[in-house]
Design a protein around this motif. Structure first.
Motif, PDB file in Angstrom:
ATOM      1  N   ALA A  25      -4.369  14.075 -21.087  1.00 19.60           N
ATOM      2  CA  ALA A  25      -4.078  12.927 -20.514  1.00 19.60           C
ATOM      3  C   ALA A  25      -4.609  12.936 -19.090  1.00 19.60           C
ATOM      4  CB  ALA A  25      -2.473  12.985 -20.515  1.00 19.60           C
ATOM      5  N   ASP A  26      -5.398  13.868 -18.760  1.00 18.62           N
ATOM      6  CA  ASP A  26      -5.907  14.386 -17.388  1.00 18.62           C
ATOM      7  C   ASP A  26      -6.823  12.676 -17.000  1.00 18.62           C
ATOM      8  OD1 ASP A  26      -6.643  16.155 -15.356  1.00 18.62           O
ATOM      9  OD2 ASP A  26      -8.695  15.411 -16.063  1.00 18.62           O
ATOM     10  N   GLU A  27      -6.455  12.393 -15.616  1.00 18.99           N
ATOM     11  CA  GLU A  27      -6.973  11.191 -15.488  1.00 18.99           C
ATOM     12  C   GLU A  27      -8.595  11.171 -15.045  1.00 18.99           C
ATOM     13  OE1 GLU A  27      -7.625   7.367 -14.836  1.00 18.99           O
ATOM     14  OE2 GLU A  27      -5.834   8.256 -15.881  1.00 18.99           O
ATOM     15  N   SER A  28      -8.805  12.391 -14.315  1.00 13.98           N
ATOM     16  CA  SER A  28     -10.475  12.431 -13.930  1.00 13.98           C
ATOM     17  C   SER A  28     -10.944  12.557 -15.360  1.00 13.98           C
ATOM     18  CB  SER A  28     -10.424  13.663 -12.711  1.00 13.98           C
ATOM     19  OG  SER A  28     -10.107  14.877 -13.608  1.00 13.98           O
ATOM     20  N   SER A  29     -10.510  13.304 -16.365  1.00 12.77           N
ATOM     21  CA  SER A  29     -11.319  13.542 -17.484  1.00 12.77           C
ATOM     22  C   SER A  29     -11.323  12.014 -18.049  1.00 12.77           C
ATOM     23  CB  SER A  29     -10.429  14.348 -18.499  1.00 12.77           C
ATOM     24  OG  SER A  29     -10.924  14.102 -19.743  1.00 12.77           O
ATOM     25  N   ALA A  30     -10.428  11.270 -17.967  1.00 11.98           N
ATOM     26  CA  ALA A  30     -10.341   9.926 -18.635  1.00 11.98           C
ATOM     27  C   ALA A  30     -11.435   9.014 -17.824  1.00 11.98           C
ATOM     28  CB  ALA A  30      -8.918   9.193 -18.569  1.00 11.98           C
ATOM     29  N   TRP A  31     -11.529   9.129 -16.673  1.00 10.94           N
ATOM     30  CA  TRP A  31     -12.473   8.419 -15.847  1.00 10.94           C
ATOM     31  C   TRP A  31     -13.907   8.724 -16.381  1.00 10.94           C
ATOM     32  CZ3 TRP A  31     -16.554   9.751 -12.786  1.00 10.94           C
ATOM     33  CH2 TRP A  31     -17.042   8.510 -11.909  1.00 10.94           C
ATOM     34  N   TYR A  32     -14.365  10.250 -16.569  1.00 10.30           N
ATOM     35  CA  TYR A  32     -15.521  10.605 -17.145  1.00 10.30           C
ATOM     36  C   TYR A  32     -15.820  10.082 -18.447  1.00 10.30           C
ATOM     37  CZ  TYR A  32     -19.165  14.061 -17.918  1.00 10.30           C
ATOM     38  OH  TYR A  32     -20.422  14.789 -18.522  1.00 10.30           O
ATOM     39  N   VAL A  33     -14.842  10.037 -19.304  1.00  5.96           N
ATOM     40  CA  VAL A  33     -15.333   9.804 -20.534  1.00  5.96           C
ATOM     41  C   VAL A  33     -15.692   8.079 -20.649  1.00  5.96           C
ATOM     42  CG1 VAL A  33     -14.234   9.275 -22.949  1.00  5.96           C
ATOM     43  CG2 VAL A  33     -13.772  11.505 -21.611  1.00  5.96           C
ATOM     44  N   ALA A  56     -19.003   6.428 -21.863  1.00  7.02           N
ATOM     45  CA  ALA A  56     -18.988   5.427 -22.920  1.00  7.02           C
ATOM     46  C   ALA A  56     -19.838   4.023 -22.239  1.00  7.02           C
ATOM     47  CB  ALA A  56     -17.604   4.872 -23.159  1.00  7.02           C
ATOM     48  N   ARG A  57     -19.376   3.699 -20.821  1.00  6.03           N
ATOM     49  CA  ARG A  57     -20.000   2.528 -20.327  1.00  6.03           C
ATOM     50  C   ARG A  57     -21.617   2.785 -20.331  1.00  6.03           C
ATOM     51  NH1 ARG A  57     -16.231   2.274 -16.320  1.00  6.03           N
ATOM     52  NH2 ARG A  57     -17.506   3.524 -15.210  1.00  6.03           N
ATOM     53  N   SER A  58     -22.173   3.900 -19.853  1.00 10.22           N
ATOM     54  CA  SER A  58     -23.547   4.137 -19.808  1.00 10.22           C
ATOM     55  C   SER A  58     -23.905   4.064 -21.306  1.00 10.22           C
ATOM     56  CB  SER A  58     -23.601   5.542 -19.286  1.00 10.22           C
ATOM     57  OG  SER A  58     -23.189   5.849 -17.957  1.00 10.22           O
TER      58      SER A  58
END
Ligand code: NAP
Length: 283
Positions: free
Chosen positions: A42-50, A54-56
């Motif tokens: 549930a780590d937020e910085s990990s979610a941001w990275y993922v 996905a966007r790229s």
């Protein structure tokens, strides 16, 4: 004098453009490239990275499935999913996102990622082959360090590079890749005595620790090249590296955070995914 900024944006864009063209060609020939990112945190910085991967991937025409197993997932559930994705012919690249739940170790689980789909070099087999000088996908961040230095024409042959950090994700594979470039490599870690004495003897310092401000002017020889791999979230939602701002007036060149290693890392993950899909098409 202020250090030259070694941006990763230009190289990242060039690698992404190549991956986009290759993805279009693959899709046209009936093998649309697909990346799966397995998440169990549930780590937020990990979610941001993922989300940014996905966007790229989406922009490059690569299908990206985020397989969110939840922070309560067991090692067995994660391993089973990795094995299923490894057996799924429509998936060409697999990333296991960290951190993992307690009781689940990346080193153990990554063995369940099929070697030919291991686009972030997490399977110990990939690291072993890398160390042996055999073809394998390197962890994208480690490869990005060398690609960025190469892009900015930083000579590595015969030069002393100090890598600070010895993780299997960044420090160790970066050391192998730098050795392949004929650098003389010293790997430092938390038990290194007198870190500043070691790093200030180096022509190039690679900081891959995860501690803001660890590398100060005292750690850097005047004119040295500094690669800042650290990505540390700040309270105001920003990102800082491991390198203290005091280094700017001492180093000859420095990679920024954000905008240095990060954009190249993401682009290389896309490149690895299309390479894996190209290899799958030939099988
Ligand atoms: P990690 O697994 O936590 O490893 C950190 C390393 O730093 C360890 O080897 C540790 O030594 C060493 N270390 C800790 N404190 C130290 C000290 N005081 N002096 C010297 N060495 C010290 O971290 P990681 O996964 O390699 O990531 C490192 C950084 O890179 C993090 O900020 C991470 O967010 C960032 N990162 C960036 C990207 C990108 O694309 N830009 C991708 C991945 C990671 P021991 O081995 O002795 O504990």
């Amino acid at each position: 004098m202020s250090a030259t900024v070694l941006s990763g944006k230009e190289l990242g864009a060039a690698v992404r453009a190549e991956a986009t063209a290759a993805a279009a060609e693959l899709a046209a020939s009936g093998t649309p490239p697909k990346l799966a990112v397995v998440v169990a945190t549930a780590d937020e910085s990990s979610a941001w990275y993922v989300r940014s991967i996905a966007r790229s991937a989406g922009k490059a025409g690569i299908d990206c499935e985020i397989v969110d197993l939840g922070a309560e997932a067991t090692a067995e559930q994660i391993g089973d999913r990795l094995a299923a994705l490894s057996a799924d012919a429509s998936v060409h690249g697999i990333i296991l996102q960290t951190p993992l739940p307690a009781g689940a170790a990346l080193e153990d689980l990554a063995s369940a990622i099929a070697f030919e789909k291991d686009v972030d070099g997490a399977n110990p087999l990939s690291l072993g082959r890398l160390a042996a000088g055999l073809p394998a996908f390197a962890p994208a961040t480690a490869e990005a360090v060398v690609a960025l230095l190469d892009h900015h024409k930083v000579e590595l042959t015969g030069r002393h590079v100090a890598v600070v950090g010895r993780s299997t994700v960044v420090g160790k594979p970066a050391a192998h890749l730098l050795l392949d470039k004929n650098a003389t490599v010293t790997v430092c870690h938390s038990r290194t005595r007198d870190l500043a004495a070691v790093t200030s003897a180096a022509d190039v310092v690679v900081a891959a620790v995860g501690r803001p401000g660890l590398i100060t002017a005292a750690h850097v020889r005047p004119g040295a090249v500094v690669v800042d791999v650290g990505t540390n979230p700040t309270a105001d939602g920003g990102l800082v590296g491991d390198v203290d701002p005091s280094v700017t007036d001492r180093a000859g060149a420095l990679t920024p955070v954000p905008g240095g290693v990060g954009p190249v890392t993401t682009a290389l993950l896309l490149q690895h995914t299309v390479k894996a899909a190209q290899a799958a098409r030939l099988r």
